[in-house]
Motif scaffolding. Structure first.
Motif, PDB file in Angstrom:
ATOM      1  N   MET A  20       0.867  -1.181   0.000  1.00  0.00           N
ATOM      2  CA  MET A  20       0.000   0.000   0.000  1.00  0.00           C
ATOM      3  C   MET A  20       0.899   1.225   0.000  1.00  0.00           C
ATOM      4  O   MET A  20       2.048   1.152   0.407  1.00  0.00           O
ATOM      5  CB  MET A  20      -0.872  -0.072   1.243  1.00  0.00           C
ATOM      6  CG  MET A  20      -2.175   0.664   1.232  1.00  0.00           C
ATOM      7  SD  MET A  20      -3.485   0.282   0.087  1.00  0.00           S
ATOM      8  CE  MET A  20      -3.957  -1.357   0.463  1.00  0.00           C
ATOM      9  N   LYS A  43      -6.857   2.542  -4.809  1.00  0.00           N
ATOM     10  CA  LYS A  43      -5.614   2.198  -5.517  1.00  0.00           C
ATOM     11  C   LYS A  43      -5.312   0.708  -5.402  1.00  0.00           C
ATOM     12  O   LYS A  43      -4.745   0.115  -6.321  1.00  0.00           O
ATOM     13  CB  LYS A  43      -4.440   3.012  -4.973  1.00  0.00           C
ATOM     14  CG  LYS A  43      -4.477   4.450  -5.414  1.00  0.00           C
ATOM     15  CD  LYS A  43      -3.278   5.209  -4.888  1.00  0.00           C
ATOM     16  CE  LYS A  43      -3.350   6.665  -5.285  1.00  0.00           C
ATOM     17  NZ  LYS A  43      -2.233   7.443  -4.766  1.00  0.00           N
ATOM     18  N   ALA A  44      -5.687   0.098  -4.296  1.00  0.00           N
ATOM     19  CA  ALA A  44      -5.464  -1.336  -4.086  1.00  0.00           C
ATOM     20  C   ALA A  44      -6.576  -2.179  -4.708  1.00  0.00           C
ATOM     21  O   ALA A  44      -6.575  -3.402  -4.566  1.00  0.00           O
ATOM     22  CB  ALA A  44      -5.352  -1.634  -2.597  1.00  0.00           C
ATOM     23  N   GLU A  95      -6.794   5.010  -0.652  1.00  0.00           N
ATOM     24  CA  GLU A  95      -5.773   3.961  -0.624  1.00  0.00           C
ATOM     25  C   GLU A  95      -6.374   2.626  -1.048  1.00  0.00           C
ATOM     26  O   GLU A  95      -5.765   1.867  -1.807  1.00  0.00           O
ATOM     27  CB  GLU A  95      -5.169   3.838   0.778  1.00  0.00           C
ATOM     28  CG  GLU A  95      -4.367   5.042   1.213  1.00  0.00           C
ATOM     29  CD  GLU A  95      -3.976   5.010   2.673  1.00  0.00           C
ATOM     30  OE1 GLU A  95      -3.288   5.959   3.088  1.00  0.00           O
ATOM     31  OE2 GLU A  95      -4.327   4.061   3.408  1.00  0.00           O
ATOM     32  N   GLN A 110      -7.526   0.505   7.225  1.00  0.00           N
ATOM     33  CA  GLN A 110      -7.957   0.093   5.890  1.00  0.00           C
ATOM     34  C   GLN A 110      -8.941  -1.068   5.977  1.00  0.00           C
ATOM     35  O   GLN A 110      -9.945  -1.093   5.263  1.00  0.00           O
ATOM     36  CB  GLN A 110      -6.750  -0.291   5.030  1.00  0.00           C
ATOM     37  CG  GLN A 110      -5.924   0.894   4.624  1.00  0.00           C
ATOM     38  CD  GLN A 110      -4.581   0.507   4.050  1.00  0.00           C
ATOM     39  OE1 GLN A 110      -4.117  -0.624   4.198  1.00  0.00           O
ATOM     40  NE2 GLN A 110      -3.928   1.457   3.398  1.00  0.00           N
ATOM     41  N   GLN A 115      -9.668  -2.496  -3.836  1.00  0.00           N
ATOM     42  CA  GLN A 115     -10.539  -3.147  -2.857  1.00  0.00           C
ATOM     43  C   GLN A 115     -11.906  -2.478  -2.775  1.00  0.00           C
ATOM     44  O   GLN A 115     -12.861  -3.069  -2.272  1.00  0.00           O
ATOM     45  CB  GLN A 115      -9.877  -3.146  -1.487  1.00  0.00           C
ATOM     46  CG  GLN A 115      -8.641  -4.010  -1.431  1.00  0.00           C
ATOM     47  CD  GLN A 115      -8.028  -4.030  -0.043  1.00  0.00           C
ATOM     48  OE1 GLN A 115      -8.737  -3.989   0.959  1.00  0.00           O
ATOM     49  NE2 GLN A 115      -6.719  -4.086   0.016  1.00  0.00           N
TER      50      GLN A 115
END
Length: 103
Positions: A1, A68-69, A65, A30, A71
């Motif tokens: 991350m 970007k991942a 974040e 997160q 999820q």
């Protein structure tokens, strides 16, 4: 991350970001943010904070974040039921889901 501080942030922000990442707090936040989106899909971050009791500013940092991942994904804007201003909605991503094809 990714590292939770921008290149233009002050040294104190970078020190705080290093602590958040190294201590595991960032991963914990997160996970909480991802779980909240799964339980309450399609809400703005402010409404998500209201219904879950999570800090609105923590969500504002962790949701991008998670985006970007891959999820969560950022959905269409709508009037936020809390602020009344236009805000994006947040949606969970199913494991293996290909967002590029789904949009």
């Amino acid at each position: 991350m990714n590292h939770p501080a921008r290149n233009t942030d002050l040294g104190t922000s970078h020190a705080a970001a290093d602590f958040i990442a190294a201590s595991g707090i960032q991963k914990d936040q997160q996970a909480k943010a991802a779980a909240a989106v799964k339980l309450h899909p399609g809400l703005t971050s402010m409404k998500l904070a209201q219904v879950t009791g999570l800090d609105r500013y923590m969500l504002a940092r962790r949701l991008p974040e998670l985006l970007k991942a891959e999820q969560v994904w950022r959905g269409p804007a709508m009037p936020c039921p809390v602020s009344g201003r236009s805000a994006c909605t947040w949606w969970p991503v199913a494991p293996g889901e290909n967002l590029a094809l789904g949009l």
